[in-house]
Design a protein around this motif. Sequence first.
Motif, PDB file in Angstrom:
ATOM      1  N   THR A   1       0.855  -1.190   0.000  1.00  0.00           N
ATOM      2  CA  THR A   1       0.000   0.000   0.000  1.00  0.00           C
ATOM      3  C   THR A   1       0.890   1.239   0.000  1.00  0.00           C
ATOM      4  O   THR A   1       1.880   1.306   0.726  1.00  0.00           O
ATOM      5  N   LEU A   2       0.509   2.191  -0.825  1.00  0.00           N
ATOM      6  CA  LEU A   2       1.242   3.458  -0.915  1.00  0.00           C
ATOM      7  C   LEU A   2       0.391   4.555  -0.292  1.00  0.00           C
ATOM      8  O   LEU A   2      -0.772   4.738  -0.653  1.00  0.00           O
ATOM      9  N   LEU A   3       0.973   5.274   0.664  1.00  0.00           N
ATOM     10  CA  LEU A   3       0.289   6.394   1.313  1.00  0.00           C
ATOM     11  C   LEU A   3       0.841   7.704   0.783  1.00  0.00           C
ATOM     12  O   LEU A   3       2.057   7.895   0.730  1.00  0.00           O
ATOM     13  N   ALA A   4      -0.077   8.600   0.395  1.00  0.00           N
ATOM     14  CA  ALA A   4       0.324   9.886  -0.177  1.00  0.00           C
ATOM     15  C   ALA A   4      -0.468  11.010   0.481  1.00  0.00           C
ATOM     16  O   ALA A   4      -1.657  10.851   0.773  1.00  0.00           O
ATOM     17  N   VAL A   5       0.182  12.130   0.689  1.00  0.00           N
ATOM     18  CA  VAL A   5      -0.472  13.304   1.273  1.00  0.00           C
ATOM     19  C   VAL A   5      -0.624  14.372   0.184  1.00  0.00           C
ATOM     20  O   VAL A   5       0.373  14.824  -0.388  1.00  0.00           O
ATOM     21  N   PRO A   6      -1.850  14.762  -0.153  1.00  0.00           N
ATOM     22  CA  PRO A   6      -2.062  15.789  -1.182  1.00  0.00           C
ATOM     23  C   PRO A   6      -1.516  17.152  -0.763  1.00  0.00           C
ATOM     24  O   PRO A   6      -1.392  17.449   0.433  1.00  0.00           O
TER      25      PRO A   6
ATOM     26  N   MET B   1       5.842  13.350   6.873  1.00  0.00           N
ATOM     27  CA  MET B   1       6.647  12.837   7.981  1.00  0.00           C
ATOM     28  C   MET B   1       5.861  12.761   9.288  1.00  0.00           C
ATOM     29  O   MET B   1       6.348  12.182  10.265  1.00  0.00           O
ATOM     30  N   ASP B   2       4.636  13.324   9.296  1.00  0.00           N
ATOM     31  CA  ASP B   2       3.784  13.160  10.477  1.00  0.00           C
ATOM     32  C   ASP B   2       3.429  11.694  10.686  1.00  0.00           C
ATOM     33  O   ASP B   2       3.068  11.291  11.801  1.00  0.00           O
ATOM     34  N   LEU B   3       3.531  10.898   9.621  1.00  0.00           N
ATOM     35  CA  LEU B   3       3.217   9.477   9.708  1.00  0.00           C
ATOM     36  C   LEU B   3       4.316   8.668  10.397  1.00  0.00           C
ATOM     37  O   LEU B   3       4.080   7.551  10.850  1.00  0.00           O
ATOM     38  N   LEU B   4       5.524   9.220  10.457  1.00  0.00           N
ATOM     39  CA  LEU B   4       6.679   8.451  10.888  1.00  0.00           C
ATOM     40  C   LEU B   4       6.560   7.880  12.302  1.00  0.00           C
ATOM     41  O   LEU B   4       6.850   6.689  12.507  1.00  0.00           O
ATOM     42  N   PRO B   5       6.164   8.645  13.328  1.00  0.00           N
ATOM     43  CA  PRO B   5       6.110   8.069  14.677  1.00  0.00           C
ATOM     44  C   PRO B   5       5.222   6.830  14.758  1.00  0.00           C
ATOM     45  O   PRO B   5       5.585   5.838  15.403  1.00  0.00           O
ATOM     46  N   ARG B   6       4.070   6.878  14.106  1.00  0.00           N
ATOM     47  CA  ARG B   6       3.181   5.716  14.131  1.00  0.00           C
ATOM     48  C   ARG B   6       3.809   4.538  13.405  1.00  0.00           C
ATOM     49  O   ARG B   6       3.781   3.394  13.885  1.00  0.00           O
ATOM     50  N   LEU B   7       4.371   4.774  12.240  1.00  0.00           N
ATOM     51  CA  LEU B   7       4.969   3.697  11.465  1.00  0.00           C
ATOM     52  C   LEU B   7       6.119   3.040  12.226  1.00  0.00           C
ATOM     53  O   LEU B   7       6.312   1.820  12.162  1.00  0.00           O
ATOM     54  N   GLU B   8       6.887   3.835  12.945  1.00  0.00           N
ATOM     55  CA  GLU B   8       7.984   3.272  13.735  1.00  0.00           C
ATOM     56  C   GLU B   8       7.451   2.387  14.863  1.00  0.00           C
ATOM     57  O   GLU B   8       8.021   1.317  15.152  1.00  0.00           O
ATOM     58  N   LYS B   9       6.354   2.807  15.498  1.00  0.00           N
ATOM     59  CA  LYS B   9       5.749   1.976  16.546  1.00  0.00           C
ATOM     60  C   LYS B   9       5.264   0.648  15.963  1.00  0.00           C
ATOM     61  O   LYS B   9       5.445  -0.413  16.570  1.00  0.00           O
ATOM     62  N   LEU B  10       4.650   0.721  14.792  1.00  0.00           N
ATOM     63  CA  LEU B  10       4.156  -0.494  14.150  1.00  0.00           C
ATOM     64  C   LEU B  10       5.301  -1.431  13.763  1.00  0.00           C
ATOM     65  O   LEU B  10       5.243  -2.642  13.984  1.00  0.00           O
ATOM     66  N   ARG B  11       6.349  -0.849  13.191  1.00  0.00           N
ATOM     67  CA  ARG B  11       7.510  -1.655  12.799  1.00  0.00           C
ATOM     68  C   ARG B  11       8.136  -2.313  14.020  1.00  0.00           C
ATOM     69  O   ARG B  11       8.505  -3.501  13.991  1.00  0.00           O
ATOM     70  N   ASP B  12       8.263  -1.540  15.111  1.00  0.00           N
ATOM     71  CA  ASP B  12       8.891  -2.087  16.321  1.00  0.00           C
ATOM     72  C   ASP B  12       8.064  -3.232  16.886  1.00  0.00           C
ATOM     73  O   ASP B  12       8.614  -4.253  17.336  1.00  0.00           O
ATOM     74  N   LEU B  13       6.727  -3.078  16.880  1.00  0.00           N
ATOM     75  CA  LEU B  13       5.880  -4.158  17.377  1.00  0.00           C
ATOM     76  C   LEU B  13       6.003  -5.380  16.469  1.00  0.00           C
ATOM     77  O   LEU B  13       6.106  -6.517  16.952  1.00  0.00           O
ATOM     78  N   TYR B  14       6.002  -5.159  15.166  1.00  0.00           N
ATOM     79  CA  TYR B  14       6.137  -6.269  14.222  1.00  0.00           C
ATOM     80  C   TYR B  14       7.461  -7.010  14.457  1.00  0.00           C
ATOM     81  O   TYR B  14       7.509  -8.238  14.493  1.00  0.00           O
ATOM     82  N   GLN B  15       8.526  -6.264  14.646  1.00  0.00           N
ATOM     83  CA  GLN B  15       9.822  -6.886  14.914  1.00  0.00           C
ATOM     84  C   GLN B  15       9.777  -7.722  16.188  1.00  0.00           C
ATOM     85  O   GLN B  15      10.309  -8.846  16.222  1.00  0.00           O
ATOM     86  N   SER B  16       9.144  -7.205  17.227  1.00  0.00           N
ATOM     87  CA  SER B  16       9.086  -7.945  18.489  1.00  0.00           C
ATOM     88  C   SER B  16       8.232  -9.210  18.352  1.00  0.00           C
ATOM     89  O   SER B  16       8.564 -10.251  18.932  1.00  0.00           O
TER      90      SER B  16
ATOM     91  N   ALA C   1       0.631  17.178  -7.534  1.00  0.00           N
ATOM     92  CA  ALA C   1      -0.505  17.262  -6.617  1.00  0.00           C
ATOM     93  C   ALA C   1      -0.191  16.693  -5.243  1.00  0.00           C
ATOM     94  O   ALA C   1      -1.030  16.768  -4.338  1.00  0.00           O
ATOM     95  N   LEU C   2       1.035  16.166  -5.082  1.00  0.00           N
ATOM     96  CA  LEU C   2       1.368  15.458  -3.849  1.00  0.00           C
ATOM     97  C   LEU C   2       2.540  16.089  -3.122  1.00  0.00           C
ATOM     98  O   LEU C   2       3.418  16.703  -3.734  1.00  0.00           O
ATOM     99  N   LYS C   3       2.552  15.896  -1.812  1.00  0.00           N
ATOM    100  CA  LYS C   3       3.708  16.247  -1.000  1.00  0.00           C
ATOM    101  C   LYS C   3       4.635  15.040  -0.951  1.00  0.00           C
ATOM    102  O   LYS C   3       4.207  13.897  -1.078  1.00  0.00           O
TER     103      LYS C   3
ATOM    104  N   PHE D   1      -5.800  13.026  -8.876  1.00  0.00           N
ATOM    105  CA  PHE D   1      -4.417  12.642  -8.650  1.00  0.00           C
ATOM    106  C   PHE D   1      -3.867  11.792  -9.800  1.00  0.00           C
ATOM    107  O   PHE D   1      -2.676  11.846 -10.093  1.00  0.00           O
ATOM    108  N   ILE D   2      -4.726  10.991 -10.413  1.00  0.00           N
ATOM    109  CA  ILE D   2      -4.335  10.124 -11.532  1.00  0.00           C
ATOM    110  C   ILE D   2      -5.225  10.497 -12.713  1.00  0.00           C
ATOM    111  O   ILE D   2      -6.298   9.908 -12.907  1.00  0.00           O
ATOM    112  N   PRO D   3      -4.867  11.496 -13.509  1.00  0.00           N
ATOM    113  CA  PRO D   3      -5.763  12.032 -14.540  1.00  0.00           C
ATOM    114  C   PRO D   3      -6.322  10.990 -15.501  1.00  0.00           C
ATOM    115  O   PRO D   3      -7.501  11.060 -15.878  1.00  0.00           O
TER     116      PRO D   3
END
Length: 496
Positions: free
Chosen positions: A97-102, A110-125, A181-183, A381-383
């Motif tokens: 899945t690709l996440l994009a911010v318009p 980068m606001d997504l990063l803290p959550r993604l890191e928590k998810l990755r850390d839990l997955y690793q554990s 159209a994307l950040k 976003f995808i003409p």
Amino acid sequence: MTQTHTGETVQTTPAKTVAVIGAGAAGSTIALRLAELGIDTTLIERGPSLVNGPPFCHLHAGGNLYREISDEQCLTLLKQSIDTVKVYPQSINVRPTLLAVPQGDRSEPMDLLPRLEKLRDLYQSLVKQDADNQVLGQPEHYFRFYERAEIEALAQRELPEQANCDEDWLVAFAKQTNLDALKFPLVMVQEYGLSAFRWAAIADLAIARLPSCHLQTSTSVINIQHSPKGSGWLVSTRPTSSSDDADIQVCAYDYVVNACGFKSGELDDMIEAKRQRMVEFKASFVTHWPQCNGLWPEVVFHGERGTPQGMAQLTPYPGGYFQLHGMTQAITLFQGGLVASCEQSSQPKLAPHFLQKIDGEWPEQIVHERTEGNINHIAQFIPSFKTAETASKPLFGAQQIPGEDPDLRAADVSFHHNGYARAEIVKASSALATADAILKDLLESGVVTSELAQRYLTEHYFPVTQQCGHEEVTIRAEQLARERHYPDALARVFQD
């Protein structure tokens, strides 16, 4: 005393029986969980087949698709998603899945990063605890950010015919998306597809092979009451197509599971079991885009729910078919589609025109208008997606939400009287957690005394379910799609 297919002896009291009312993702999973352990289970479904409720199309691994969900719920959903892949592997569509911010969105990528890191850390554990939990790729590669230069470079590549690496899923996106159209950066997450038709096929095949599970389809529960013997329940049913009292049958059960989804309040009202809940009617739309070219990931363009800039979601299937969500009032959400229970009834009251849609009565004009609106929502976003066409009626349903928080996503079960449980999942990946909680209650209350159930209380035991083969699942899933008037493609996965 009964034996499993492996010859293991199951110590159960013959008189102890369980009724599961409602055969959606939760009800069918609960029935499988119990029947695999030799527990006498009757699964009652008012419709003609299994898992025919609100549409789902992905695992919601950690719920990272939706920003409004709390981190705590995300972590719960990640664990539940891993369990779902392990039990229902043939229902998974392996693609990222690709996440994009318009550009016009209030947040930054980068606001997504803290959550993604928590998810990755839990997955690793979780993988460290048990190597079998590695079902979403390598934990260290759970997510990855892509800068604009990297996406532009991918746009220069030839379209791959099959995906040998993550970047192969991004080439078509890079070529056809308006990057202005994307950040940036974009983020790719190992969040996979989840097929409702394949889940239904697996449940159908497995239940047919389990002598402890008795399936009653096209059967409506018209009353439930305490047994006059002091424990257990009397459940009155009749064929869904009948209104003749002569067709009513009354059966006694020691334990009842209310897995009726958005109609759970109707059973609660029968036994005066008060429960506060909400119901939300939603729809997603099915399109065919022959010009799609190449492989596509699921793409989520973030946006504020309920506004004209609400999240846009593009879920791919083989052959150029896509399931679309546009979280606006003009597309996936409906004015007046979110209702709550009241003091007089535990059943939220949807307006008649929503109930007509649930029964399959979709006016052609509404289907066309909302599907076209969704196509245009994606096309900003995808003409080239503008050329997509309506492929079928929408996927639709009413989603129950226990309590009074409309953003609740991680929910599983509640208990009222002894011997009465409610399955209250919001997301399909929570079904196994519900089944586990009910099995625990059956054992603790003494309804079930199975040694096999005690042994597998904390471990998922689905030998029959997991033996369902890829080809037979595909054949049955395609049959279900056709019976429900949807394209066969929604029953297939990319590795076919």
